[in-house]
Scaffold this motif. Sequence first.
Motif, mmCIF file in Angstrom:
data_model
loop_
_atom_site.group_PDB
_atom_site.id
_atom_site.type_symbol
_atom_site.label_atom_id
_atom_site.label_comp_id
_atom_site.label_asym_id
_atom_site.label_seq_id
_atom_site.Cartn_x
_atom_site.Cartn_y
_atom_site.Cartn_z
ATOM 1 N N CYS A 12 56.485 -56.606 -0.063
ATOM 2 C CA CYS A 12 56.025 -56.935 1.283
ATOM 3 C C CYS A 12 56.980 -57.983 1.862
ATOM 4 C CB CYS A 12 54.571 -57.413 1.286
ATOM 5 S SG CYS A 12 54.261 -59.002 0.470
ATOM 6 N N LEU A 13 56.640 -58.550 2.990
ATOM 7 C CA LEU A 13 57.543 -59.471 3.675
ATOM 8 C C LEU A 13 57.826 -60.739 2.872
ATOM 9 C CD1 LEU A 13 59.169 -60.184 6.251
ATOM 10 C CD2 LEU A 13 57.070 -61.219 7.145
ATOM 11 N N GLY A 14 56.770 -61.432 2.417
ATOM 12 C CA GLY A 14 56.957 -62.729 1.781
ATOM 13 C C GLY A 14 56.674 -62.787 0.291
ATOM 14 N N ASN A 15 56.035 -61.728 -0.245
ATOM 15 C CA ASN A 15 55.680 -61.656 -1.662
ATOM 16 C C ASN A 15 54.657 -62.719 -2.064
ATOM 17 O OD1 ASN A 15 57.345 -61.940 -4.880
ATOM 18 N ND2 ASN A 15 55.839 -60.439 -4.288
ATOM 19 N N ILE A 16 53.760 -63.060 -1.111
ATOM 20 C CA ILE A 16 52.669 -63.980 -1.459
ATOM 21 C C ILE A 16 51.290 -63.403 -1.129
ATOM 22 C CG2 ILE A 16 54.046 -66.091 -1.317
ATOM 23 C CD1 ILE A 16 52.565 -66.586 1.442
ATOM 24 N N CYS A 17 51.227 -62.301 -0.387
ATOM 25 C CA CYS A 17 49.926 -61.708 -0.036
ATOM 26 C C CYS A 17 49.777 -60.298 -0.587
ATOM 27 C CB CYS A 17 49.712 -61.691 1.483
ATOM 28 S SG CYS A 17 49.622 -63.326 2.263
ATOM 29 N N ARG A 18 50.345 -59.332 0.110
ATOM 30 C CA ARG A 18 50.097 -57.926 -0.220
ATOM 31 C C ARG A 18 50.731 -57.477 -1.526
ATOM 32 N NH1 ARG A 18 52.312 -55.678 5.315
ATOM 33 N NH2 ARG A 18 53.682 -57.464 4.926
ATOM 34 N N ALA A 74 56.909 -65.870 -6.056
ATOM 35 C CA ALA A 74 57.599 -65.043 -5.065
ATOM 36 C C ALA A 74 59.111 -65.026 -5.289
ATOM 37 C CB ALA A 74 57.287 -65.539 -3.653
ATOM 38 N N ARG A 75 59.679 -63.830 -5.144
ATOM 39 C CA ARG A 75 61.116 -63.644 -5.245
ATOM 40 C C ARG A 75 61.540 -62.597 -4.224
ATOM 41 N NH1 ARG A 75 63.282 -59.146 -7.676
ATOM 42 N NH2 ARG A 75 61.925 -57.754 -8.851
ATOM 43 N N GLN A 76 62.820 -62.548 -3.951
ATOM 44 C CA GLN A 76 63.338 -61.553 -3.027
ATOM 45 C C GLN A 76 63.858 -60.338 -3.800
ATOM 46 O OE1 GLN A 76 66.749 -62.669 -0.570
ATOM 47 N NE2 GLN A 76 65.996 -61.386 1.092
ATOM 48 N N VAL A 77 63.772 -59.171 -3.173
ATOM 49 C CA VAL A 77 64.339 -57.949 -3.743
ATOM 50 C C VAL A 77 65.834 -58.159 -3.972
ATOM 51 C CG1 VAL A 77 64.875 -55.523 -3.235
ATOM 52 C CG2 VAL A 77 62.647 -56.452 -2.612
ATOM 53 N N THR A 78 66.332 -57.690 -5.110
ATOM 54 C CA THR A 78 67.761 -57.796 -5.421
ATOM 55 C C THR A 78 68.388 -56.403 -5.446
ATOM 56 O OG1 THR A 78 67.476 -57.546 -7.802
ATOM 57 C CG2 THR A 78 67.293 -59.796 -6.911
ATOM 58 N N ASN A 79 69.698 -56.337 -5.370
ATOM 59 C CA ASN A 79 70.390 -55.054 -5.472
ATOM 60 C C ASN A 79 70.098 -54.393 -6.817
ATOM 61 O OD1 ASN A 79 71.452 -55.180 -2.912
ATOM 62 N ND2 ASN A 79 73.383 -56.081 -3.575
ATOM 63 N N ASP A 80 69.963 -55.199 -7.872
ATOM 64 C CA ASP A 80 69.648 -54.663 -9.198
ATOM 65 C C ASP A 80 68.304 -53.934 -9.222
ATOM 66 O OD1 ASP A 80 72.011 -55.576 -10.249
ATOM 67 O OD2 ASP A 80 71.121 -57.349 -11.205
ATOM 68 N N ASP A 81 67.362 -54.381 -8.380
ATOM 69 C CA ASP A 81 66.053 -53.723 -8.337
ATOM 70 C C ASP A 81 66.183 -52.241 -7.989
ATOM 71 O OD1 ASP A 81 64.594 -56.034 -8.999
ATOM 72 O OD2 ASP A 81 64.390 -56.627 -6.893
ATOM 73 N N PHE A 82 67.129 -51.918 -7.117
ATOM 74 C CA PHE A 82 67.298 -50.522 -6.694
ATOM 75 C C PHE A 82 67.852 -49.649 -7.817
ATOM 76 C CE2 PHE A 82 67.300 -52.861 -2.692
ATOM 77 C CZ PHE A 82 66.365 -52.133 -1.966
ATOM 78 N N ALA A 83 68.528 -50.274 -8.759
ATOM 79 C CA ALA A 83 69.070 -49.542 -9.910
ATOM 80 C C ALA A 83 68.069 -49.492 -11.063
ATOM 81 C CB ALA A 83 70.370 -50.186 -10.381
ATOM 82 N N SER A 84 67.179 -50.484 -11.150
ATOM 83 C CA SER A 84 66.326 -50.585 -12.334
ATOM 84 C C SER A 84 64.883 -50.124 -12.129
ATOM 85 C CB SER A 84 66.339 -52.014 -12.874
ATOM 86 O OG SER A 84 65.760 -52.900 -11.950
ATOM 87 N N PHE A 85 64.396 -50.053 -10.892
ATOM 88 C CA PHE A 85 63.019 -49.598 -10.663
ATOM 89 C C PHE A 85 63.004 -48.152 -10.198
ATOM 90 C CE2 PHE A 85 62.140 -54.113 -10.645
ATOM 91 C CZ PHE A 85 60.912 -54.178 -11.287
ATOM 92 N N GLU A 86 62.137 -47.369 -10.839
ATOM 93 C CA GLU A 86 61.986 -45.965 -10.458
ATOM 94 C C GLU A 86 61.314 -45.844 -9.086
ATOM 95 O OE1 GLU A 86 59.952 -41.937 -12.356
ATOM 96 O OE2 GLU A 86 59.449 -43.888 -13.204
ATOM 97 N N HIS A 87 60.282 -46.655 -8.870
ATOM 98 C CA HIS A 87 59.530 -46.630 -7.613
ATOM 99 C C HIS A 87 59.553 -48.011 -6.969
ATOM 100 C CE1 HIS A 87 57.730 -42.700 -8.514
ATOM 101 N NE2 HIS A 87 57.624 -43.143 -9.758
ATOM 102 N N ILE A 88 59.842 -48.062 -5.679
ATOM 103 C CA ILE A 88 59.687 -49.275 -4.884
ATOM 104 C C ILE A 88 58.716 -48.918 -3.770
ATOM 105 C CG2 ILE A 88 60.780 -50.986 -3.397
ATOM 106 C CD1 ILE A 88 63.332 -50.705 -5.025
ATOM 107 N N LEU A 89 57.536 -49.527 -3.830
ATOM 108 C CA LEU A 89 56.473 -49.205 -2.890
ATOM 109 C C LEU A 89 56.200 -50.400 -1.984
ATOM 110 C CD1 LEU A 89 54.054 -47.358 -5.345
ATOM 111 C CD2 LEU A 89 55.716 -46.350 -3.758
ATOM 112 N N CYS A 90 56.294 -50.178 -0.682
ATOM 113 C CA CYS A 90 56.135 -51.275 0.275
ATOM 114 C C CYS A 90 54.929 -51.062 1.177
ATOM 115 C CB CYS A 90 57.418 -51.468 1.068
ATOM 116 S SG CYS A 90 57.880 -50.040 2.069
ATOM 117 N N MET A 91 54.671 -52.041 2.034
ATOM 118 C CA MET A 91 53.398 -52.102 2.748
ATOM 119 C C MET A 91 53.418 -51.613 4.193
ATOM 120 S SD MET A 91 51.700 -53.220 0.240
ATOM 121 C CE MET A 91 52.372 -53.616 -1.360
ATOM 122 N N ASP A 92 54.568 -51.703 4.866
ATOM 123 C CA ASP A 92 54.601 -51.306 6.275
ATOM 124 C C ASP A 92 55.988 -50.792 6.670
ATOM 125 O OD1 ASP A 92 56.237 -53.582 6.874
ATOM 126 O OD2 ASP A 92 54.459 -54.813 7.167
#
Length: 157
Positions: A12-18, A74-92
């Motif tokens: 999500c936007l800030g990684n503290i709620c949703r 809370a942390r920010q998405v990294t470029n490595d996340d796109f290589a290491s996570f099969e699914h990235i599911l977001c809120m809006d």
Amino acid sequence: MASSNKSVLFVCLGNICRSPIAEAVFRKLATERGVVDQWRIDSAATSTYEIGSSPDYRGQACMRKHGITMSHIARQVTNDDFASFEHILCMDESNLRDLNRRASKAKNCRSKVDLLGSYDPHKQLIIEDPYYGGDEDFETVYQQCVRCCKAFLEKNS
């Protein structure tokens, strides 16, 4: 199937709620189903606003009410996340645009980027940010996350 093959990052936007709510809900559902060890589960932000922060106290209170523990910083998405996570599911849609833009620049992107709400049996595609709302808005996010995470887990078990 190797455990590293199943992975999901909630965003999500800030990684503290949703997204930390979705992460905790999914972890609880996977634990109840006895498959948590087969999953790598995390959450992150598209922005830098809240890096290092704990989940919003209202979200934590909502989760406690439902018997779910949260432990996330809370942390920010990294470029490595796109290589290491099969699914990235977001809120809006805003999260989706940001993630798709980042994914197009990431090396070795293997992630399937989608809206968590695309799994909602009630067809509520967007999980609205409860940050400027009240306790009832956090409860709505929780209920949406439960429905979506159950459906996602069933589809990917």
